[in-house]
Design an enzyme around this catalytic site. Sequence first.
Site, PDB file in Angstrom:
ATOM      1  N   LYS A 157     -11.059  -1.459   6.496  1.00  0.00           N
ATOM      2  CA  LYS A 157      -9.873  -1.081   7.262  1.00  0.00           C
ATOM      3  C   LYS A 157     -10.344  -0.500   8.595  1.00  0.00           C
ATOM      4  CE  LYS A 157      -6.266   2.505   6.970  1.00  0.00           C
ATOM      5  NZ  LYS A 157      -5.611   3.461   6.043  1.00  0.00           N
ATOM      6  N   GLU A 164       0.853  -1.196   0.000  1.00  0.00           N
ATOM      7  CA  GLU A 164       0.000   0.000   0.000  1.00  0.00           C
ATOM      8  C   GLU A 164       0.888   1.245   0.000  1.00  0.00           C
ATOM      9  OE1 GLU A 164      -2.887   2.589   2.937  1.00  0.00           O
ATOM     10  OE2 GLU A 164      -2.691   0.432   3.329  1.00  0.00           O
ATOM     11  N   ARG A 173       0.671  10.468  -0.044  1.00  0.00           N
ATOM     12  CA  ARG A 173       1.024  11.542   0.886  1.00  0.00           C
ATOM     13  C   ARG A 173       2.299  12.271   0.474  1.00  0.00           C
ATOM     14  NH1 ARG A 173       0.344   8.496   6.762  1.00  0.00           N
ATOM     15  NH2 ARG A 173      -1.489   7.250   6.222  1.00  0.00           N
TER      16      ARG A 173
END
Length: 211
Positions: free
Chosen positions: A132, A45, A49
Amino acid sequence: MPQDAEAIRAILSLAPVVPVIILDDVLQARPLAEALVAGGLPILEVTLRTPNALKVIAEMAKVKGAIVGSGTVRNAIHMQQSVDAGCRFMVSPGISPRILDAADDIGIPLLPGIGTPSEAMTASDRGYSFLKFFPAEALGGAPVLKAFASPLADIRFCPTGGLDPVKARSYLALPNVICVGGSWMMPADALASGDWARIETLAHEASGLRG
């Protein structure tokens, strides 16, 4: 369309830990992915960012055996960028009607983040059975997910946020946890020095946490 449960199950079942990657140096993308895959962690993943996150994703997607997804997905633009970069799945920090609507039009599965039973029920109502749990430790950790197991028996979780190998093992012992997410196998000093052998070793240790 609702979440493709079989597709996301097939991805998340490949390893007990999903490395959560924050990386801006594109030159490190392939050797990092190779080290993680060689260590037994093929599901990667890459969070959106950093300025070069999409380039990192595209490079990692070239690594044999790597199944690369995007993280910190918050809108339809992020989703389309994820598809264009070669992602196989997407992860969001939370849920909203807008992001669930946008996911209906995207051809790769979304793993949306939740923090409460109400949010889990909202996602379930939209056809999501894999979620999640974030930020896991800040929200109470493994005891909270253990409490979710009976009333939300049809939902399985990937807890992320504040985990280390010891905490990860406690989550993985729960019947409603399919895998966990974390970044401890990529310490900052190892990344800074390009110590891929150390990262591979830590990944190998993480890959054996369930069992």
